[in-house]
Structures are given as structure tokens and as C-alpha cells.
Scaffold this motif. Structure first.
Motif, PDB file in Angstrom:
ATOM      1  N   GLY A   1       1.878  18.202  -6.455  1.00  0.00           N
ATOM      2  CA  GLY A   1       2.117  16.941  -6.406  1.00  0.00           C
ATOM      3  C   GLY A   1       2.739  16.544  -5.423  1.00  0.00           C
ATOM      4  O   GLY A   1       2.584  15.307  -5.394  1.00  0.00           O
TER       5      GLY A   1
ATOM      6  N   ARG B   1      -0.417  13.434   3.124  1.00  0.00           N
ATOM      7  CA  ARG B   1      -1.572  12.404   3.108  1.00  0.00           C
ATOM      8  C   ARG B   1      -1.859  12.041   1.829  1.00  0.00           C
ATOM      9  O   ARG B   1      -1.484  12.439   0.885  1.00  0.00           O
ATOM     10  CB  ARG B   1      -2.834  13.326   3.782  1.00  0.00           C
ATOM     11  CG  ARG B   1      -2.463  14.151   5.006  1.00  0.00           C
ATOM     12  CD  ARG B   1      -2.549  13.316   6.109  1.00  0.00           C
ATOM     13  NE  ARG B   1      -3.733  13.073   6.498  1.00  0.00           N
ATOM     14  CZ  ARG B   1      -4.458  12.035   7.156  1.00  0.00           C
ATOM     15  NH1 ARG B   1      -3.725  11.128   7.537  1.00  0.00           N
ATOM     16  NH2 ARG B   1      -5.627  11.889   7.777  1.00  0.00           N
ATOM     17  N   PRO B   2      -2.535  10.815   1.974  1.00  0.00           N
ATOM     18  CA  PRO B   2      -2.774  10.005   0.631  1.00  0.00           C
ATOM     19  C   PRO B   2      -3.675  10.722  -0.309  1.00  0.00           C
ATOM     20  O   PRO B   2      -3.743  10.613  -1.500  1.00  0.00           O
ATOM     21  CB  PRO B   2      -3.408   8.855   1.039  1.00  0.00           C
ATOM     22  CG  PRO B   2      -3.589   8.709   2.380  1.00  0.00           C
ATOM     23  CD  PRO B   2      -2.828   9.712   2.995  1.00  0.00           C
TER      24      PRO B   2
ATOM     25  N   VAL C   1      -9.748   0.438 -15.645  1.00  0.00           N
ATOM     26  CA  VAL C   1      -8.957   1.156 -14.628  1.00  0.00           C
ATOM     27  C   VAL C   1      -8.178   2.320 -14.931  1.00  0.00           C
ATOM     28  O   VAL C   1      -8.325   3.436 -14.409  1.00  0.00           O
ATOM     29  CB  VAL C   1      -8.064   0.181 -13.816  1.00  0.00           C
ATOM     30  CG1 VAL C   1      -7.172   0.955 -12.789  1.00  0.00           C
ATOM     31  CG2 VAL C   1      -8.684  -1.158 -13.063  1.00  0.00           C
TER      32      VAL C   1
ATOM     33  N   GLY D   1       1.221  14.505  -1.753  1.00  0.00           N
ATOM     34  CA  GLY D   1       0.919  13.158  -1.540  1.00  0.00           C
ATOM     35  C   GLY D   1       1.894  12.676  -0.423  1.00  0.00           C
ATOM     36  O   GLY D   1       1.829  11.593   0.046  1.00  0.00           O
ATOM     37  N   ARG D   2       2.893  13.294  -0.171  1.00  0.00           N
ATOM     38  CA  ARG D   2       3.945  12.866   0.895  1.00  0.00           C
ATOM     39  C   ARG D   2       3.245  13.255   2.141  1.00  0.00           C
ATOM     40  O   ARG D   2       4.037  12.680   3.510  1.00  0.00           O
ATOM     41  CB  ARG D   2       5.148  13.658   0.752  1.00  0.00           C
ATOM     42  CG  ARG D   2       6.056  13.581  -0.421  1.00  0.00           C
ATOM     43  CD  ARG D   2       7.096  14.703  -0.702  1.00  0.00           C
ATOM     44  NE  ARG D   2       7.715  14.446  -1.822  1.00  0.00           N
ATOM     45  CZ  ARG D   2       8.790  13.643  -1.989  1.00  0.00           C
ATOM     46  NH1 ARG D   2       9.258  13.183  -1.013  1.00  0.00           N
ATOM     47  NH2 ARG D   2       9.370  13.463  -3.219  1.00  0.00           N
TER      48      ARG D   2
ATOM     49  N   ALA E   1      -5.027  -1.349  -8.216  1.00  0.00           N
ATOM     50  CA  ALA E   1      -6.232  -1.986  -8.432  1.00  0.00           C
ATOM     51  C   ALA E   1      -5.922  -3.310  -7.994  1.00  0.00           C
ATOM     52  O   ALA E   1      -7.210  -4.055  -7.640  1.00  0.00           O
ATOM     53  CB  ALA E   1      -6.945  -2.008  -9.791  1.00  0.00           C
TER      54      ALA E   1
ATOM     55  N   ILE F   1      -0.741  10.660  -6.005  1.00  0.00           N
ATOM     56  CA  ILE F   1      -2.069  11.426  -6.048  1.00  0.00           C
ATOM     57  C   ILE F   1      -2.556  11.939  -7.342  1.00  0.00           C
ATOM     58  O   ILE F   1      -3.358  12.436  -7.536  1.00  0.00           O
ATOM     59  CB  ILE F   1      -1.892  12.794  -5.478  1.00  0.00           C
ATOM     60  CG1 ILE F   1      -0.660  13.580  -5.954  1.00  0.00           C
ATOM     61  CG2 ILE F   1      -2.080  12.357  -3.762  1.00  0.00           C
ATOM     62  CD1 ILE F   1      -0.835  14.965  -5.659  1.00  0.00           C
TER      63      ILE F   1
ATOM     64  N   GLU G   1       0.860  -1.402   0.153  1.00  0.00           N
ATOM     65  CA  GLU G   1      -0.053   0.129   0.181  1.00  0.00           C
ATOM     66  C   GLU G   1       0.849   1.189   0.166  1.00  0.00           C
ATOM     67  O   GLU G   1       0.545   2.268  -0.668  1.00  0.00           O
ATOM     68  CB  GLU G   1      -0.837  -0.094   1.202  1.00  0.00           C
ATOM     69  CG  GLU G   1      -1.988   1.065   1.166  1.00  0.00           C
ATOM     70  CD  GLU G   1      -2.680   0.887   2.821  1.00  0.00           C
ATOM     71  OE1 GLU G   1      -3.694   0.293   2.614  1.00  0.00           O
ATOM     72  OE2 GLU G   1      -2.105   1.209   3.679  1.00  0.00           O
TER      73      GLU G   1
ATOM     74  N   TYR H   1      -9.821   7.940 -13.770  1.00  0.00           N
ATOM     75  CA  TYR H   1      -9.508   8.764 -12.804  1.00  0.00           C
ATOM     76  C   TYR H   1      -8.904   9.866 -13.399  1.00  0.00           C
ATOM     77  O   TYR H   1      -8.609   9.934 -14.579  1.00  0.00           O
ATOM     78  CB  TYR H   1      -8.291   8.365 -11.944  1.00  0.00           C
ATOM     79  CG  TYR H   1      -7.442   7.717 -12.514  1.00  0.00           C
ATOM     80  CD1 TYR H   1      -6.196   8.572 -12.903  1.00  0.00           C
ATOM     81  CD2 TYR H   1      -7.054   6.296 -12.587  1.00  0.00           C
ATOM     82  CE1 TYR H   1      -5.161   8.222 -13.722  1.00  0.00           C
ATOM     83  CE2 TYR H   1      -6.002   5.919 -13.199  1.00  0.00           C
ATOM     84  CZ  TYR H   1      -5.024   6.696 -13.940  1.00  0.00           C
ATOM     85  OH  TYR H   1      -4.146   6.117 -14.622  1.00  0.00           O
TER      86      TYR H   1
ATOM     87  N   ALA I   1      -1.971   2.837 -11.273  1.00  0.00           N
ATOM     88  CA  ALA I   1      -3.165   2.751 -10.824  1.00  0.00           C
ATOM     89  C   ALA I   1      -3.638   0.936 -10.987  1.00  0.00           C
ATOM     90  O   ALA I   1      -4.490   0.505 -10.193  1.00  0.00           O
ATOM     91  CB  ALA I   1      -4.190   3.340 -11.861  1.00  0.00           C
ATOM     92  N   LEU I   2      -2.996   0.468 -11.937  1.00  0.00           N
ATOM     93  CA  LEU I   2      -3.266  -1.043 -12.183  1.00  0.00           C
ATOM     94  C   LEU I   2      -2.647  -1.729 -10.857  1.00  0.00           C
ATOM     95  O   LEU I   2      -3.317  -2.799 -10.220  1.00  0.00           O
ATOM     96  CB  LEU I   2      -2.423  -1.569 -13.375  1.00  0.00           C
ATOM     97  CG  LEU I   2      -3.015  -1.062 -14.744  1.00  0.00           C
ATOM     98  CD1 LEU I   2      -2.152  -1.691 -16.049  1.00  0.00           C
ATOM     99  CD2 LEU I   2      -4.461  -1.326 -14.875  1.00  0.00           C
TER     100      LEU I   2
ATOM    101  N   ALA J   1      -6.940  14.004 -11.506  1.00  0.00           N
ATOM    102  CA  ALA J   1      -5.732  14.249 -10.585  1.00  0.00           C
ATOM    103  C   ALA J   1      -6.885  14.340  -9.280  1.00  0.00           C
ATOM    104  O   ALA J   1      -6.028  14.898  -8.207  1.00  0.00           O
ATOM    105  CB  ALA J   1      -5.227  15.462 -10.926  1.00  0.00           C
ATOM    106  N   THR J   2      -7.923  14.093  -9.086  1.00  0.00           N
ATOM    107  CA  THR J   2      -8.701  14.312  -7.783  1.00  0.00           C
ATOM    108  C   THR J   2      -8.645  12.794  -7.145  1.00  0.00           C
ATOM    109  O   THR J   2      -7.949  11.780  -7.686  1.00  0.00           O
ATOM    110  CB  THR J   2     -10.047  14.473  -8.075  1.00  0.00           C
ATOM    111  OG1 THR J   2     -10.774  13.816  -8.643  1.00  0.00           O
ATOM    112  CG2 THR J   2     -10.182  15.818  -8.957  1.00  0.00           C
TER     113      THR J   2
ATOM    114  N   LYS K   1      -5.792  14.418  -1.480  1.00  0.00           N
ATOM    115  CA  LYS K   1      -5.886  15.989  -1.287  1.00  0.00           C
ATOM    116  C   LYS K   1      -7.139  16.496  -2.115  1.00  0.00           C
ATOM    117  O   LYS K   1      -7.500  15.815  -3.016  1.00  0.00           O
ATOM    118  CB  LYS K   1      -4.770  16.634  -1.666  1.00  0.00           C
ATOM    119  CG  LYS K   1      -4.571  16.577  -3.337  1.00  0.00           C
ATOM    120  CD  LYS K   1      -3.165  17.349  -3.498  1.00  0.00           C
ATOM    121  CE  LYS K   1      -2.870  17.184  -5.029  1.00  0.00           C
ATOM    122  NZ  LYS K   1      -3.473  17.946  -6.031  1.00  0.00           N
TER     123      LYS K   1
ATOM    124  N   LEU L   1      -0.101   4.480  -2.354  1.00  0.00           N
ATOM    125  CA  LEU L   1      -0.955   5.504  -1.786  1.00  0.00           C
ATOM    126  C   LEU L   1      -0.415   7.068  -2.080  1.00  0.00           C
ATOM    127  O   LEU L   1      -0.982   7.910  -1.960  1.00  0.00           O
ATOM    128  CB  LEU L   1      -0.974   5.410  -0.399  1.00  0.00           C
ATOM    129  CG  LEU L   1      -2.168   4.469   0.143  1.00  0.00           C
ATOM    130  CD1 LEU L   1      -2.102   4.591   1.526  1.00  0.00           C
ATOM    131  CD2 LEU L   1      -3.452   4.761  -0.379  1.00  0.00           C
ATOM    132  N   LYS L   2       1.040   7.264  -2.236  1.00  0.00           N
ATOM    133  CA  LYS L   2       1.600   8.449  -2.376  1.00  0.00           C
ATOM    134  C   LYS L   2       1.233   8.966  -3.862  1.00  0.00           C
ATOM    135  O   LYS L   2       1.256  10.138  -3.800  1.00  0.00           O
ATOM    136  CB  LYS L   2       3.145   8.266  -2.316  1.00  0.00           C
ATOM    137  CG  LYS L   2       3.853   8.325  -1.264  1.00  0.00           C
ATOM    138  CD  LYS L   2       5.234   8.635  -1.270  1.00  0.00           C
ATOM    139  CE  LYS L   2       6.032   8.578  -0.014  1.00  0.00           C
ATOM    140  NZ  LYS L   2       7.505   8.473  -0.085  1.00  0.00           N
TER     141      LYS L   2
END
Lengths: 401, 458
Positions: free
Chosen positions: B327, B333-334, B27, B330-331, A56, A25, A18, B31, A52-53, B33-34, B336, A22-23
Motif C-alpha cells: 500500500g 509513483r501513482p 465507478v 503509492g508514495r 472520477a 493505489i 490530482e 476497480y 474513486a468518486l 487493487a490494480t 504499480k 493519485l496516491k
């Protein structure tokens, strides 16, 4: 090896970490530098798409680990341009290496890449030749390189690398380097058939255990020569030796051995006054290879050598140094998807033209093959030449008194 | 899932290779960038306007949603296919068609990367001013659809100010050309600027002609370090009123500074509350005079250090920090939520103060950075969407944020668009009549509601 789809999915899902995804964005900045995205403009092939894959799979949002999933992770040059610009610090290289290792573990390595691994393991080189033929490049030289019959203590061992050893179009690079060493009065040894593939293509295939066997053999064979330095022309071999060998064989594996790339060695010789150059009134640009530049942080040594050549003008391309654009020759992509790999160098050649250069200097035989091949196919009049070849051409025959 | 017969029909239009249906592709196109996502049923990547038209004819006949998009760097969830259907990525339509030096206009397909258009113009010695921070990872079409801004907007205006002509495809597949190269044109309604900022809800932009301007001879940049955030807010207004005529004034608060310093290791001070980044341009004398005035004002207003860049590389480095903030978050919190409220100049200090209050009230870190000079702030709420309680607080904080902006005479969005994230607050900002009139426009252009349905309003 996983025996069925269920086991494969379970294994791969269990490996997803994870903290690696998770980093992300999803800002999209990596799209601006990815050579494959810039060519295809398809998100699924982009670094962000790969994260993303990966995510997923970890979040149970992909029904199965399919060959399609695998194909996205082999459609990558492993050039790490994405990691370089990622503001959030996503370690895309770690993700890529991990997924490729998982896929290999589960038997999802595509046939073309499996064949490459099999060849390296059985032949000891990437081109399925008798490994004793590694010195083919020495055969049509005017005089035999002295490194063939080294005697006693030598300054360095020259680790030639598979491409330069076995691809005739690249023979001129080791021939040039051997000539330079002799003119500069540097004693050296060649390993011949005792040299094996550095293991990098195996690592890219996710088979680090096989790479480890190659690494062990090479370090032992180099030590037999008694030389304190190992020098290589190939940035991938260099990166493997310098950074990966200590990781997989232990920190002390290179104790007493200094690992040098040809560019560092040449810069050292130039600095020490052991090389003198004829003027070369040409506008050149230097192409940073991924393994030497971005991954090994060697940017200045090759430029230092070029600046030492009188009348040479050095110009930079739009993407250079840490943001250099991969030639398209990385990541085993050429083996996996030749058509795509061959489409990539064109953008780089255009950048050289836009910079006003008539010559691209590289310090990587793979970059030379890739860029020169594309220039030929696209009928672009630009010369591609390795730094060793430049030095061999421009070196003064008789050092000034 | 789409009917296989329709999939086959779409494949025959754009080609099998560019009709994507694997679970992996769904997939990758789910998405922007949100922090939100939703999968489409299928993705098409057309290569020309005719293909766009043919796809839309099929979609309109079958009443299938079509979400047009570029590189997916949007910050309002405006290109996410919440209702499924077809995602139409225009990224392969990326040709530069013309640089017309006589009229000082460039024409390109919608999928060209915005910075590549700007670079082509710059090679001719001119300036295409719109400079969204994402310009190297967003398309011209996307910039037009969201009427993107950027740092230089303070002096030069936003994307819409440069759009002269468009080629668009209507929901029923008809191709229409709008505007032209005449610089004054009041022949009928200004449909070019109706499409600009319409977020793909009225038509699909396939080609655009934008004007460019003479490039300023030179630029100057300064960064000022403020121990107090409020002082930075006051300095912005003082610089604007001074005649320094800045081309940009950017702000970074202490969290933004820490986050970006962790990425770049530039040696930014970590014991201050704000940095202002100020740029001037023009001829040598003007640019220099302007930056000196601005620097002096910053010192008077409480900056403890002001650095003026002396080389182009130093300017680039200063901007790199500002350009990397979003960018780098993300460091911390996961997730924004990056907003882009824009307030009148006079209300900038008050808005900054209110954002800080909202952050404390809801116990959520809110980073402030953005194009402070034109009142366009980017309060970014940092959170973890896996925590439902925290997500709930984010919603409440967003409501307060928009109330605050509207309360001081500002807008919900300066440059990102409404998308779905700001949809609940549209009436707050516009009032019921204006929303009703917008809905009627949508109804007239897209009676089957297939173009990016559910965006801006329901």
C-alpha cells in the motif's frame, strides 16, 4: 453559491486536486477499518469508493455532480480511521472537508444538515433553544456550582458544550465535573449564555466561514473571564479550540490561553495529589473518541486517571487508541442518516463484551449518548459512563490527612 | 445498459436497495487493487444462495456477463468487469455458520472477511493458517477463487490446502455442494479443488467449509539487516536447509524499506539493501532453537545486524512494516504492477538478480518484497500510467519477468491468479495443450461464457 448544474459541476471539478487522489493505489486497507463499510459492506460508501468518486469527477468520468454524489460524502463519520491506516498517505480528511465545502458552496447541502446550520447560526447552539438556557444543568443540583458567581481571578473557565448544556440526559457530566472542581479546590468560571456552539458541526457541513464567527465569539467571551485555562468535556469542542481555532483565526489567537480536555485536567489533578479515590472493583474498558484520540493524540491521560483508581481493572477492546472504532456519533451522520448512525454502535458494544468489560468509560458526551442508546435498544447489559462521572463517584469525600 | 425489464427482474430478486445502478456505484465497482478499471452495467448484492441462483438464471438466459467479487483487493484485475454486465458482490453474505470443534472445521458464507474467520477460529484456541496480507480486506470467497497464499504458506500451505467443502452456484443457476467433512475423499474428480483458484470463471462460491489446526504454542520472530541484497538471497536458502523450520521468511529490498519507513517512522536503517523477516513457531524450545539457528545463519551470510523480538508487540511491529509495503508504494509513483512470480527455492538468488537486471534494462523502478522463503516474490513495477511510453516499457518488463521465472522453473503466479494481467503469458507457462484442456473445462461448466468472461484466457 452556484446557480445551476453547469456552474456546480464546473466549480467542483475545478477544486479537485490530482495530488490528493493519485496516491490512492486502491489496495483496500481502509475498508477494514471504516465503520460504515463494515456495516453496509457497500463499496460506494467506503473511503476507497469516495476517493474513486472524487477522482472520477476530476477525470471527467462522472456525468454530473448529483445529490447522489453528495450523499456519499455525507455518509461519513469523519472519524479518520481510514487515514490512520492508509499506507500510501492519502489525506482522506482533506478530501472529505474539501468536498463538503464545495457541496455547501454549490447549495447541495441536504435539507437536514442545512436545518442544523440554520439552527446553530440563529440560536448559537445545536438544539434550537434559547442560548440563555445553557445553564439548565445547574438547576437541579444540591448546591449551585460556584462557577456561576465567580469572582476575581479564577484558574479556569469551563466550556461546557452544547450537548452537556442542553440535553438533560447528559447533564450529569457537567454536574460531575463541577463537583470535582469544587472538591479539588479549583476555582473556575462558567460562561452561561455567552458560550456558543464551538462551530464544529458547521465545519463538518463545509461552512467554515460560519464556524469562524462562532470561534471568534467564544474566544472573546472566554478572555472576558480572565482565566488562563479553558477546559472542556467535549472532545469535539476541544479539537476545535485546540487545533481549528488557530488555523482559522490565526496562530496567536490562543496566546495566553491553555486549552485542556477534562481528561488532561483530571490526570493533572490526580498526579498532583488533589484527587483521592475509593476502590472500584470493576472491569472497565476505555473507548477512545475520534476527536480526542486519533485527531488530538490524547490516549494516556484518561487511562492514567483510571489506573489511579484502586482495584479497577482496565482492559482494551480489539480496536483501541489510534485504531479506535467510532461509536457512530461523528460527522453529523446522526442528523443526516439516523438509521445508519444507530446501527453502528453495536459492533463497538460487542467489542467491549468480548474484552470482558462490564463498563465502558468514555470521555465524550456524544459517545456516551450513542453507545448507551444502543445498549438500551439492543438490551445489552453494559454500563456507559463518562470519566468525569467515574471520578465524581469514586472521589474520597474527605482527603486523608 | 441493461434492458429496464431485466433491471426490474434483478431488483425483484435481490431488492431495489441492493441493485445498484447510479453512475457513482458504477465507478465504485469498476476497480480492484490494480491500475486498471472498467464499469459494470449494474451491481447486485445478494443476501443468500437462492438469490445468487436466481440472478444467474436470468443472466444465463439473457447471456449477460456476471463477475463475482468480494472486497476488490485482487492484484490481477480478475474481478474487473471488462465486458460490462453484472457485478455480483458477495460482501453481504458474511455469516459465520459453524465452528465444528470435533472435526476442526469452520463453515462460513463466501463474503465473510478472511481475518474475521481466522479470529473466530482463534477465539476457540485454534489456527486457520492462510494469512494473505490483505486478509482484513479480502473475503473467504475471494481467497478461494484466487487460491490466496500468505506469509505462513512456507510452513502451512495455501488456502486450497484447507478447503474441505464448497457450496457453489453454476452458470445456469443450479446449486451444487462439493466435498465434505471426510478428510479423505477420492470419490470422482476433485471438483472442490477445480473450483479453488478458478477465479469465478466456473461457478460462484457461496459457502465454504475450511479446516483448522491446533495453534502452535508460541512464535518467535527475527529481522536481519543485509547490506547486500544478494547475501539475503543466499541466506534464505541456507535457513531453509538448516532445520530451523521457519513458518515464514519475508524479504524487503531497499526501496520497500524506504517506502514503508516513510509511512511508519519505525527507525528502519536506510543504508542497507535488504531485510529478511523470519518467523518460527512450535513449543517454546522448538521456536527458540529455530530462531537462534536462523539468526546465526543470517549473521554468517552477511547480515550486519539481527534483532530477535522478545514480545508479541515487537513481533507485531516487525510484521507491520512488511505488511504495509504494498500500500505504501503509492508514495513513490501513482501506479504499480505487483507480480507474484514463484520460483523453486534453489533459484531464489538467481531470480532476485534477474529482476534487478530487468529493472535496469527497462529503466523502471522495481521493488522486491514478498514471501521469499517459498520462492514467491513480489516484484512491483512502479510507473505512471498516464505516460504511454513508460507504460509500454512496463509491458516489456513484465514479459521479461515472466520469461525469467519460467526459465528458472517457476510460475507466473503464486497467489494472485491470472486475471487479465497475466493472460498473455499463460501459454508460455503452461504450453498449448494444457491451455486447450482448461478451455474445454470452462466450456463444459459455462457454455454461454457468462461467468467472468475473458479472465485467465479468452
Amino acid at each position: 453559491m452556484c446557480t445551476d448544474k453547469v456552474e456546480t459541476s464546473a466549480h467542483i471539478v475545478s477544486q479537485v486536486a490530482e495530488e490528493l487522489y493519485l496516491k490512492c493505489i486502491r489496495c483496500g486497507k481502509c475498508l477494514s477499518v471504516c465503520p460504515i463499510y463494515r456495516e453496509t459492506r457497500i463499496e460506494t460508501m467506503s473511503p476507497r469508493g469516495k476517493v474513486a468518486l472524487y477522482r472520477a469527477v476530476g477525470e471527467d468520468d462522472l456525468p454530473e455532480i448529483s445529490p447522489v454524489y453528495a450523499s456519499k460524502f455525507y455518509t461519513c463519520l469523519m472519524c479518520e480511521a481510514c487515514r490512520e491506516v492508509c499506507p500510501s498517505g492519502v489525506e482522506l480528511d482533506v478530501i472529505m472537508n474539501q468536498v463538503r465545502a464545495d457541496l455547501a458552496h454549490c447549495g447541495l447541502l441536504p435539507d437536514s444538515l442545512q436545518r442544523l446550520s440554520d439552527i446553530i447560526v440563529s440560536a448559537g447552539n445545536i438544539s434550537d433553544e434559547d442560548n440563555a438556557r445553557r445553564l439548565g444543568w445547574t438547576e437541579n443540583m444540591a448546591s449551585k456550582p460556584v462557577g456561576l458567581d465567580y469572582d476575581g481571578q479564577v484558574e479556569m473557565v469551563y466550556f461546557v458544550g452544547c450537548v452537556s448544556s442542553l440535553f438533560p440526559a447528559s447533564y450529569h457530566i457537567p454536574q460531575s465535573l463541577a463537583g470535582i472542581l469544587e472538591k479539588a479546590g479549583v476555582s473556575y468560571a462558567l460562561m452561561g449564555g455567552e458560550e456558543r456552539c464551538c462551530g464544529y458541526p458547521l465545519l463538518l457541513n463545509g461552512e467554515s466561514e460560519l464556524a469562524l464567527e462562532m470561534a471568534q465569539h467564544n474566544v472573546e467571551a472566554a478572555r472576558v473571564t480572565g482565566a488562563p485555562q479553558v477546559v472542556m468535556s467535549c472532545p469535539s469542542c476541544y479539537h476545535m479550540w485546540k487545533h481549528t481555532y488557530p488555523e482559522i483565526l490565526g496562530d496567536d489567537v490562543l496566546d495566553g490561553l491553555e486549552i485542556l480536555h477534562e481528561t488532561e485536567m483530571l490526570a493533572g489533578l490526580a498526579r498532583a495529589g488533589r484527587l483521592r479515590f475509593k476502590p472500584w472493583p470493576v472491569t472497565v474498558t476505555y473507548h477512545d473518541s475520534c476527536d480526542l484520540g486519533r485527531k488530538s493524540d490524547i490516549f494516556d491521560a484518561p487511562r492514567e486517571v483510571l489506573r489511579a483508581i484502586p482495584e479497577l481493572e482496565l482492559v482494551e477492546m480489539a480496536d483501541h487508541r489510534a485504531h479506535s472504532l467510532c461509536c457512530g456519533g461523528g460527522g453529523n451522520l446522526e442528523t443526516y442518516n439516523r438509521e445508519l448512525a444507530q446501527a453502528l454502535p453495536l459492533r463497538r458494544l460487542r467489542q467491549a463484551e468480548e474484552a470482558g468489560a462490564s463498563t465502558i468509560v468514555v470521555s465524550c458526551q456524544q459517545c456516551k449518548r450513542t453507545l448507551a442508546g444502543a445498549a438500551r435498544r439492543e438490551k445489552i447489559r453494559i454500563r456507559v459512563i463518562d470519566l468525569a462521572e467515574v471520578v465524581a463517584e469514586q472521589i474520597e469525600e474527605e482527603p486523608h490527612a | 445498459m441493461l434492458d429496464p425489464k431485466i433491471v426490474a427482474e434483478l431488483e425483484s430478486i435481490v431488492g431495489e436497495q441492493y441493485t445498484l445502478t447510479t453512475p457513482e456505484d458504477l465507478v465504485a465497482y469498476s476497480y480492484d487493487a490494480t491500475f486498471t478499471s472498467a464499469k459494470p452495467d449494474l451491481i447486485v448484492l445478494p443476501s443468500n444462495t437462492q438469490q445468487v441462483s436466481e440472478v444467474l438464471k436470468v443472466a444465463n438466459r439473457e447471456v449477460i456477463p456476471v463477475v463475482a467479487r468480494g472486497m476488490g483487493s485482487g492484484l490481477a484485475a480478475g474481478s474487473i468487469p471488462f465486458g460490462g454486465g453484472i457485478v455480483m458482490a458477495l460482501t453481504r453474505m458474511d455469516r459465520l455458520l459453524e465452528i465444528d470443534r470435533d472435526n476442526m472445521m469452520a463453515t462460513a458464507e463466501a463474503g465473510i472477511i478472511a481475518s474475521e474467520l481466522a479470529a473466530a477460529v482463534a477465539r476457540e484456541g485454534y489456527l486457520y493458517p492462510p494469512d494473505a496480507t490483505s486478509d482484513s480486506y479480502s473475503t473467504l470467497g475471494g481467497n478461494i477463487a484466487c487460491n490466496a497464499g500468505g506469509a505462513r504458506c512456507l510452513k502451512y500451505g495455501i488456502t486450497g490446502h484447507y478447503v474441505m467443502a464448497l457450496e457453489v452456484v453454476l452458470a445456469d443457476g443450479r446449486i451444487m455442494r462439493l466435498g465434505g467433512k471426510a478428510t479423505k475423499n477420492v470419490t470422482g474428480y476433485d471438483l472442490v479443488h477445480l473450483i479453488v483458484g478458478s477465479e469465478g470463471t466456473l461457478a460462484v462460491v457461496t459457502e465454504a467449509t475450511v479446516r483448522f489446526i491446533a495453534a502452535p504454542e508460541t512464535e518467535r520472530m527475527a529481522q536481519a539487516f543485509f547490506p547486500k541484497l544478494a547475501d539475503a538471497g543466499l541466506a534464505i536458502n541456507a535457513v531453509l536447509a538448516s532445520g530451523a523450520n521457519p513458518s515464514m521468511i519475508e524479504i524487503m529490498d531497499e526501496t520497500a524499506i524506504k517506502s514503508v519507513e516513510e509511512f511508519l517512522h519505525m527507525g528502519l536503517p536506510l543504508d542497507i539493501e535488504a531485510i529478511l523477516l523470519i518467523q518460527t513457531d512450535g513449543d517454546e524450545a522448538d521456536a527458540t532453537r529455530g530462531i537462534e539457528i536462523a539468526a546465526e545463519i543470517c549473521r554468517q551470510k552477511g547480515a550486519n545486524q539481527v534483532q530477535v523480538a522478545t514480545t508479541a508487540q515487537e513481533r507485531k511491529d516487525m510484521w507491520l512494516a512488511r505488511g504495509s509495503i504494498s500500500g505504501s508504494l503509492g508514495r513513490i509513483r501513482p501506479n504499480k504492477l505487483g507480480e507474484d512470480v514463484t520460483v523453486p527455492h534453489s533459484a531464489i538468488p538467481e531470480m532476485i538478480a534477474r529482476i534487478k537486471e530487468i529493472s535496469i534494462k527497462h529503466n523502471l523502478p522495481i521493488v522486491i518484497f514478498g514471501h521469499a522463503g517459498d520462492g514467491n516474490l513480489h516484484p512491483n513495477i512502479l510507473f505512471d500510467k498516464r505516460d504511454p511510453e513508460e507504460s509500454h516499457r512496463v509491458e516489456a518488463a513484465v514479459g521479461d519477468l515472466f520469461q525469467a521465472s519460467v526459465g528458472v522453473g517457476g510460475s507466473l503466479s503464486g497467489e494472485h491468479g491470472v486475471g487479465v494481467l497475466k493472460k498473455p503469458y499463460l501459454e508460455l507457462a503452461l504450453g498449448p495443450v494444457a491451455v486447450e484442456m482448461q478451455k474445454r473445462i470452462k466450456q463444459a461448466w459455462d457454455p454461454n461464457n457468462i461467468l467472468n468472461p475473458g479472465k485467465i484466457f479468452d
